[in-house]
Motif scaffolding. Sequence first.
Motif, mmCIF file in Angstrom:
data_model
loop_
_atom_site.group_PDB
_atom_site.id
_atom_site.type_symbol
_atom_site.label_atom_id
_atom_site.label_comp_id
_atom_site.label_asym_id
_atom_site.label_seq_id
_atom_site.Cartn_x
_atom_site.Cartn_y
_atom_site.Cartn_z
ATOM 1 N N ASN A 68 58.355 49.268 50.022
ATOM 2 C CA ASN A 68 57.137 49.232 49.232
ATOM 3 C C ASN A 68 57.125 48.050 48.273
ATOM 4 O O ASN A 68 58.119 47.764 47.625
ATOM 5 C CB ASN A 68 56.986 50.516 48.416
ATOM 6 C CG ASN A 68 56.756 51.719 49.294
ATOM 7 O OD1 ASN A 68 56.342 51.575 50.442
ATOM 8 N ND2 ASN A 68 57.035 52.891 48.769
ATOM 9 N N VAL A 69 55.963 47.402 48.177
ATOM 10 C CA VAL A 69 55.770 46.346 47.194
ATOM 11 C C VAL A 69 55.116 46.979 45.972
ATOM 12 O O VAL A 69 54.047 47.569 46.064
ATOM 13 C CB VAL A 69 54.879 45.219 47.758
ATOM 14 C CG1 VAL A 69 54.611 44.170 46.700
ATOM 15 C CG2 VAL A 69 55.527 44.594 48.979
ATOM 16 N N PHE A 70 55.786 46.867 44.844
ATOM 17 C CA PHE A 70 55.269 47.461 43.622
ATOM 18 C C PHE A 70 54.207 46.563 43.009
ATOM 19 O O PHE A 70 54.319 45.330 43.072
ATOM 20 C CB PHE A 70 56.409 47.706 42.628
ATOM 21 C CG PHE A 70 57.383 48.737 43.100
ATOM 22 C CD1 PHE A 70 57.100 50.089 42.949
ATOM 23 C CD2 PHE A 70 58.572 48.365 43.704
ATOM 24 C CE1 PHE A 70 57.995 51.053 43.389
ATOM 25 C CE2 PHE A 70 59.464 49.318 44.154
ATOM 26 C CZ PHE A 70 59.173 50.665 43.994
ATOM 27 N N PRO A 71 53.185 47.136 42.396
ATOM 28 C CA PRO A 71 52.151 46.303 41.768
ATOM 29 C C PRO A 71 52.722 45.562 40.560
ATOM 30 O O PRO A 71 53.559 46.093 39.828
ATOM 31 C CB PRO A 71 51.090 47.318 41.343
ATOM 32 C CG PRO A 71 51.775 48.633 41.305
ATOM 33 C CD PRO A 71 52.907 48.550 42.285
ATOM 34 N N LYS A 72 52.260 44.333 40.389
ATOM 35 C CA LYS A 72 52.734 43.500 39.286
ATOM 36 C C LYS A 72 51.544 43.094 38.435
ATOM 37 O O LYS A 72 50.576 42.549 38.932
ATOM 38 C CB LYS A 72 53.462 42.273 39.825
ATOM 39 C CG LYS A 72 54.744 42.649 40.505
ATOM 40 C CD LYS A 72 55.203 41.571 41.453
ATOM 41 C CE LYS A 72 56.427 41.977 42.207
ATOM 42 N NZ LYS A 72 56.220 43.106 43.087
ATOM 43 N N ARG A 73 51.646 43.385 37.144
ATOM 44 C CA ARG A 73 50.586 43.015 36.220
ATOM 45 C C ARG A 73 51.025 41.818 35.403
ATOM 46 O O ARG A 73 52.087 41.248 35.650
ATOM 47 C CB ARG A 73 50.250 44.208 35.329
ATOM 48 C CG ARG A 73 49.706 45.372 36.155
ATOM 49 C CD ARG A 73 49.345 46.587 35.366
ATOM 50 N NE ARG A 73 49.368 46.417 33.929
ATOM 51 C CZ ARG A 73 49.297 47.394 33.059
ATOM 52 N NH1 ARG A 73 49.195 48.614 33.487
ATOM 53 N NH2 ARG A 73 49.332 47.179 31.768
ATOM 54 N N TRP A 74 50.240 41.416 34.442
ATOM 55 C CA TRP A 74 50.503 40.203 33.690
ATOM 56 C C TRP A 74 51.830 40.266 32.940
ATOM 57 O O TRP A 74 52.490 39.239 32.733
ATOM 58 C CB TRP A 74 49.345 39.902 32.733
ATOM 59 C CG TRP A 74 49.237 40.874 31.586
ATOM 60 C CD1 TRP A 74 48.527 42.031 31.547
ATOM 61 C CD2 TRP A 74 49.899 40.752 30.324
ATOM 62 N NE1 TRP A 74 48.698 42.651 30.336
ATOM 63 C CE2 TRP A 74 49.532 41.886 29.557
ATOM 64 C CE3 TRP A 74 50.760 39.819 29.771
ATOM 65 C CZ2 TRP A 74 49.995 42.079 28.277
ATOM 66 C CZ3 TRP A 74 51.214 40.028 28.484
ATOM 67 C CH2 TRP A 74 50.838 41.143 27.753
ATOM 68 N N GLU A 75 52.268 41.466 32.533
ATOM 69 C CA GLU A 75 53.532 41.585 31.801
ATOM 70 C C GLU A 75 54.713 41.127 32.651
ATOM 71 O O GLU A 75 55.632 40.469 32.148
ATOM 72 C CB GLU A 75 53.767 43.036 31.363
ATOM 73 C CG GLU A 75 52.749 43.574 30.393
ATOM 74 C CD GLU A 75 51.601 44.305 31.043
ATOM 75 O OE1 GLU A 75 50.876 44.998 30.315
ATOM 76 O OE2 GLU A 75 51.418 44.191 32.267
ATOM 77 N N PHE A 76 54.675 41.460 33.935
ATOM 78 C CA PHE A 76 55.745 41.042 34.844
ATOM 79 C C PHE A 76 55.836 39.522 34.888
ATOM 80 O O PHE A 76 56.917 38.942 34.789
ATOM 81 C CB PHE A 76 55.487 41.607 36.244
ATOM 82 C CG PHE A 76 56.414 41.059 37.289
ATOM 83 C CD1 PHE A 76 57.686 41.578 37.444
ATOM 84 C CD2 PHE A 76 56.015 40.016 38.113
ATOM 85 C CE1 PHE A 76 58.547 41.082 38.405
ATOM 86 C CE2 PHE A 76 56.865 39.499 39.076
ATOM 87 C CZ PHE A 76 58.133 40.034 39.224
#
Length: 106
Positions: A68-76
């Motif tokens: 699974n590819v985890f969602p990445k937001r701006w914090e990442f």
Amino acid sequence: MSPTGLSLESWLFILVALVAANLAFVSSKFLFVKPLEQKHVGWCLLEMLIWYAVIGLLGYSLESFMGNVFPKRWEFFAVTVCLFLVAAFPGFTWRFLVKHRNDAHQ
């Protein structure tokens, strides 16, 4: 699995990212291809941004290969850019702060 909980592949990826962060400061050529008269900090930052994207794509492909590819937001991205800049400090120091023997005296 190592005692720290990271696999050998994870440590290898971290090592590749550390090396890539410093590649902008190794050569006076842009991306080891285009010769520059003088490579200043702006060229190095642009090259670091390109290497950051390459490492990010490599990490994304490895993550998708594993599952699974985890969602990445701006914090990442904010954290990983800062880590990439910190990892590049040895190369920056060697390139711009250390006086080399072949430098002309001013």
